[in-house]
Each structure stands twice: as C-alpha cells, then as structure tokens.
Design a protein around this motif. Structure first.
Motif, mmCIF file in Angstrom:
data_model
loop_
_atom_site.group_PDB
_atom_site.id
_atom_site.type_symbol
_atom_site.label_atom_id
_atom_site.label_comp_id
_atom_site.label_asym_id
_atom_site.label_seq_id
_atom_site.Cartn_x
_atom_site.Cartn_y
_atom_site.Cartn_z
ATOM 1 N N GLU A 61 0.961 -0.671 -0.544
ATOM 2 C CA GLU A 61 0.837 0.687 -1.097
ATOM 3 C C GLU A 61 0.748 1.735 0.002
ATOM 4 O O GLU A 61 1.226 2.864 -0.172
ATOM 5 C CB GLU A 61 -0.404 0.770 -1.988
ATOM 6 C CG GLU A 61 -0.315 -0.044 -3.272
ATOM 7 C CD GLU A 61 -1.624 -0.069 -4.033
ATOM 8 O OE1 GLU A 61 -2.635 0.479 -3.533
ATOM 9 O OE2 GLU A 61 -1.657 -0.655 -5.141
ATOM 10 N N HIS A 62 0.134 1.371 1.140
ATOM 11 C CA HIS A 62 -0.087 2.335 2.226
ATOM 12 C C HIS A 62 0.265 1.707 3.578
ATOM 13 O O HIS A 62 -0.587 1.566 4.448
ATOM 14 C CB HIS A 62 -1.547 2.805 2.236
ATOM 15 C CG HIS A 62 -2.025 3.364 0.938
ATOM 16 N ND1 HIS A 62 -1.662 4.617 0.480
ATOM 17 C CD2 HIS A 62 -2.840 2.831 -0.017
ATOM 18 C CE1 HIS A 62 -2.234 4.841 -0.687
ATOM 19 N NE2 HIS A 62 -2.943 3.788 -1.013
ATOM 20 N N PRO A 63 1.529 1.341 3.788
ATOM 21 C CA PRO A 63 1.899 0.672 5.043
ATOM 22 C C PRO A 63 1.651 1.567 6.258
ATOM 23 O O PRO A 63 1.991 2.753 6.254
ATOM 24 C CB PRO A 63 3.394 0.381 4.855
ATOM 25 C CG PRO A 63 3.861 1.363 3.817
ATOM 26 C CD PRO A 63 2.690 1.563 2.905
ATOM 27 N N GLY A 64 1.033 0.979 7.272
ATOM 28 C CA GLY A 64 0.776 1.714 8.511
ATOM 29 C C GLY A 64 -0.398 2.662 8.454
ATOM 30 O O GLY A 64 -0.687 3.336 9.449
ATOM 31 N N GLU A 65 -1.103 2.712 7.321
ATOM 32 C CA GLU A 65 -2.198 3.681 7.170
ATOM 33 C C GLU A 65 -3.580 3.039 7.110
ATOM 34 O O GLU A 65 -4.586 3.741 7.240
ATOM 35 C CB GLU A 65 -1.997 4.502 5.887
ATOM 36 C CG GLU A 65 -0.743 5.348 5.860
ATOM 37 C CD GLU A 65 -0.618 6.140 4.566
ATOM 38 O OE1 GLU A 65 -1.644 6.345 3.885
ATOM 39 O OE2 GLU A 65 0.507 6.534 4.230
ATOM 40 N N ILE A 66 -3.649 1.754 6.894
ATOM 41 C CA ILE A 66 -4.938 1.110 6.637
ATOM 42 C C ILE A 66 -5.443 0.372 7.875
ATOM 43 O O ILE A 66 -4.728 -0.420 8.489
ATOM 44 C CB ILE A 66 -4.837 0.131 5.448
ATOM 45 C CG1 ILE A 66 -4.566 0.913 4.162
ATOM 46 C CG2 ILE A 66 -6.114 -0.695 5.312
ATOM 47 C CD1 ILE A 66 -4.430 0.043 2.921
ATOM 48 N N TYR A 67 -6.704 0.659 8.211
ATOM 49 C CA TYR A 67 -7.402 -0.059 9.264
ATOM 50 C C TYR A 67 -8.292 -1.123 8.618
ATOM 51 O O TYR A 67 -8.871 -0.886 7.560
ATOM 52 C CB TYR A 67 -8.275 0.892 10.089
ATOM 53 C CG TYR A 67 -7.500 1.881 10.915
ATOM 54 C CD1 TYR A 67 -7.234 1.639 12.259
ATOM 55 C CD2 TYR A 67 -7.038 3.066 10.356
ATOM 56 C CE1 TYR A 67 -6.518 2.551 13.023
ATOM 57 C CE2 TYR A 67 -6.320 3.985 11.111
ATOM 58 C CZ TYR A 67 -6.067 3.723 12.442
ATOM 59 O OH TYR A 67 -5.354 4.628 13.186
ATOM 60 N N ILE A 68 -8.400 -2.262 9.262
ATOM 61 C CA ILE A 68 -9.300 -3.316 8.810
ATOM 62 C C ILE A 68 -10.562 -3.246 9.664
ATOM 63 O O ILE A 68 -10.478 -3.226 10.898
ATOM 64 C CB ILE A 68 -8.686 -4.717 8.951
ATOM 65 C CG1 ILE A 68 -7.312 -4.790 8.268
ATOM 66 C CG2 ILE A 68 -9.643 -5.771 8.405
ATOM 67 C CD1 ILE A 68 -7.344 -4.664 6.764
ATOM 68 N N ILE A 69 -11.716 -3.205 9.028
ATOM 69 C CA ILE A 69 -12.989 -3.319 9.740
ATOM 70 C C ILE A 69 -13.467 -4.749 9.540
ATOM 71 O O ILE A 69 -13.859 -5.143 8.440
ATOM 72 C CB ILE A 69 -14.017 -2.294 9.236
ATOM 73 C CG1 ILE A 69 -13.498 -0.862 9.485
ATOM 74 C CG2 ILE A 69 -15.360 -2.500 9.932
ATOM 75 C CD1 ILE A 69 -14.431 0.230 8.983
ATOM 76 N N SER A 70 -13.403 -5.537 10.591
ATOM 77 C CA SER A 70 -13.687 -6.972 10.530
ATOM 78 C C SER A 70 -15.072 -7.253 11.107
ATOM 79 O O SER A 70 -15.286 -7.128 12.317
ATOM 80 C CB SER A 70 -12.619 -7.750 11.316
ATOM 81 O OG SER A 70 -12.982 -9.104 11.442
ATOM 82 N N ILE A 71 -16.012 -7.647 10.228
ATOM 83 C CA ILE A 71 -17.387 -7.905 10.665
ATOM 84 C C ILE A 71 -17.835 -9.296 10.213
ATOM 85 O O ILE A 71 -18.997 -9.500 9.857
ATOM 86 C CB ILE A 71 -18.345 -6.806 10.162
ATOM 87 C CG1 ILE A 71 -18.195 -6.566 8.656
ATOM 88 C CG2 ILE A 71 -18.074 -5.503 10.907
ATOM 89 C CD1 ILE A 71 -19.172 -5.536 8.086
ATOM 90 N N SER A 72 -16.910 -10.233 10.239
ATOM 91 C CA SER A 72 -17.166 -11.589 9.760
ATOM 92 C C SER A 72 -16.188 -12.531 10.450
ATOM 93 O O SER A 72 -15.303 -12.088 11.193
ATOM 94 C CB SER A 72 -16.956 -11.648 8.236
ATOM 95 O OG SER A 72 -15.610 -11.343 7.911
ATOM 96 N N PRO A 73 -16.307 -13.843 10.205
ATOM 97 C CA PRO A 73 -15.232 -14.727 10.657
ATOM 98 C C PRO A 73 -13.889 -14.231 10.132
ATOM 99 O O PRO A 73 -13.799 -13.684 9.029
ATOM 100 C CB PRO A 73 -15.622 -16.078 10.033
ATOM 101 C CG PRO A 73 -17.109 -16.016 9.919
ATOM 102 C CD PRO A 73 -17.410 -14.584 9.564
ATOM 103 N N MET A 74 -12.828 -14.396 10.911
ATOM 104 C CA MET A 74 -11.548 -13.754 10.618
ATOM 105 C C MET A 74 -10.612 -14.603 9.759
ATOM 106 O O MET A 74 -9.399 -14.405 9.756
ATOM 107 C CB MET A 74 -10.875 -13.371 11.929
ATOM 108 C CG MET A 74 -11.569 -12.220 12.639
ATOM 109 S SD MET A 74 -10.834 -11.823 14.245
ATOM 110 C CE MET A 74 -11.126 -10.044 14.328
ATOM 111 N N THR A 75 -11.179 -15.511 8.968
ATOM 112 C CA THR A 75 -10.364 -16.429 8.177
ATOM 113 C C THR A 75 -9.454 -15.708 7.195
ATOM 114 O O THR A 75 -8.263 -16.040 7.075
ATOM 115 C CB THR A 75 -11.268 -17.410 7.417
ATOM 116 O OG1 THR A 75 -12.325 -17.854 8.270
ATOM 117 C CG2 THR A 75 -10.471 -18.607 6.932
#
Length: 309
Positions: free
Chosen positions: A113-127
């Motif tokens: 829906e929003h290619p290139g616009e979304i950042y992932i905030i990763s605060i856990s194992p990256m599975t």
C-alpha cells in the motif's frame, strides 16, 4: 510524518516503546507485529493489543508472527519478564481482536500500500522480518529503513564497549538477524554501544516527575518493582524505546555509517555483530548507521512530556 511498523515481543520495555510511539505525532503507526521472544507469540501479540488499547490506539492492527526462531529452539521460563511477559503488571485484556493476517502478510500488505514509505522499528528477534524477506524478496526495495536496538557495534567512546558482544535479540535468532541486517536495507542501529549507558537514575527521574495518577505511570511502577524483586536493573525497561525515539527525533543520536555482518555460527561468537566503516567491510552487502552517542536528557524529556504527563 514517518509511517512505521513496530515488530516486537512485548515485554515491559517493548510496552514503553509502544506507548512512546502511540504518543508521538511524528509517527504514523501503521501496524504492530509480534514474534516469540520473552513469551509465546500469541501472548506477545495480546500484550501489544492491551497496551495499544490503553493508549487509545485500538485502530492499529496487531498480528502474531513466528512462534520460534528460524532454526533454533526458544524456551520460555518467565524469570526475566514474568509469566505474562509483561512483568506481571496485570493489564486488563483488550476488547479488540488480533488481526486475522499473520505478521508477514500484514507487513507485506502495508508495504504494498505504501512502497518506500514505511520504516520498520525492530525491537525483538528478527524472525518475522527474515521470513518476510524470504517469502517476498521485493520487500527489500519497499522498506524505507529499519530502526533497531539489536546488535553491538564497538563504536562507543566508552572503552568498555569497544569489544562487541551478542545482544539477546540477535543471539536468540542469529540466522534471522544475519538475513535482515545483511540484506542491504538501510539499518539505523541503537546497539549495546549506547543502550548500555542507560542508568537507573533515568528511571528514577520518570518515577519522581511523572504523573502518578496515570495508568502509564502505574504500569512503570509495577514493572520497576518486578525488576527489583527479580534482581534486574530498572534502566533495562528503557532500552527498546530508544529505537522509537531515534525515529521521532533524528538529532537524538550521532552515528558512524558503515557495514555490518552477523555471526550465526555456534559457539562463543554466535550472534555477534561485526561492524566496519571501510576496508574489509566493503565486501558485506549491508548498510548500517551505528549509534555511538545518544542524548538521554532529550529521551527522558520525551517520556515525561508524552507518556507520563
């Protein structure tokens, strides 16, 4: 405004990260996904749901993801986070329901829906993130970037942090961390280099200056009490939200730009993050900004102004 998805394994420190994100107008919280980490994955997802409802954000979709690391076995004992994963803080169960989509599918849909616009905030194992990239390789080009507290990069001015060591999330699923960090997606890392400089005095300031009548303060109070009872440091509750703060206030940290690799070999080196700004690191297919400096005064002010006011 940054569109973000938070990928987490909600214990009390993840809960504080969700509270800060929900209270920050700089972020558009598109979804929250959960992975197994401190407790079973459905419990993790429900913990996130409970926190978001208390924050008035029942509109945010929450999805459960991977129940185990890619290749390893994770056991849950409740020692560090309690039987509920949330430091036994006794939150009222949310009235809303988890998404019918698994975490990977929810993230994929949002990226489409929003290619290139979304950042992932990763605060856990990256599975979850590794499974996303494996199933949908095009996601590499759709993710704007990743903010994470995972890893240790050996760039802190404090000499005690020069020797990188595995962080818990990376050690829990090193294969996933390797796949994600070495994918070439831009990574902004608040690793052990800066998170280990948190102090109990920062949690004490929140307790002294926060609004004692608010539910968030009462949550923090119970979580601190749990940590002290288990012999854990209160400052550890403030680790995960540092990634949120970096997304909210870019000036809060200073970084070295380079490349990283993750060891997934069994033994003492398992889960160690290797980082270099030039030379041998040029061969690595990664793009990492590793923080070496972080403004903790701004950080605690953000919590007092937005979460504990």
């Amino acid at each position: 405004m940054k569109r973000v998805i938070i990928d987490c394994d909600p214990s009390a420190d993840d809960a504080l990260a969700l509270m800060l994100a929900a209270a920050s107008a700089e972020l558009s919280l598109e979804a929250v996904t959960a992975v197994s980490g401190v407790c079973e994955v459905v419990q993790s997802a429900r913990n996130a749901l409970n926190i978001l409802e208390l924050c008035g954000r029942s509109d945010v979709s929450v999805a459960a993801g991977a129940s185990q690391p890619l290749k390893r076995r994770l056991e849950f004992d409740g020692k560090y986070c309690g039987c509920d994963g949330l430091s036994e803080t006794g939150l009222v169960p949310a009235s809303s329901c988890l998404s019918r989509l698994p975490a990977v599918e929810l993230i994929h849909r949002k990226l489409e829906e929003h290619p290139g616009e979304i950042y992932i905030i990763s605060i856990s194992p990256m599975t979850n993130l590794a499974e996303l990239l494996m199933k949908y390789p095009e996601s590499r080009g759709q993710i704007a970037g990743i903010y994470t507290i995972n890893g240790s990069y050996g760039v802190a001015p404090d000499k005690s942090s020069w020797n990188p060591r595995p962080s818990w999330n990376v050690r829990t699923d090193p294969e996933a961390a390797k796949y994600v960090i070495e994918s070439g997606i831009p990574v902004t890392a608040l690793g052990l280099d800066v998170t280990m400089r948190l102090e109990n005095a920062m949690a004490e300031r929140l307790m002294a200056e926060g609004n004692k009548n608010g539910w968030a303060f009462q949550f923090l109070e119970r979580a601190v009490a749990f940590n002290l009872k288990r012999g854990l440091e209160p400052y550890s509750l403030l680790v995960d939200a540092m990634a949120v703060a970096a997304a909210v206030r870019p000036e809060i940290a200073e970084y070295i730009h380079g490349k990283a690799a993750v060891s997934d070999q069994d033994g003492l080196m398992c889960g160690q993050t290797l980082f270099g700004a030039k030379g041998y690191a040029d061969q690595w297919n990664s793009d990492v900004r590793a923080a070496y400096c972080f403004d903790f005064d701004i950080y605690i002010d953000l919590f007092l102004e937005r979460v504990f006011s």
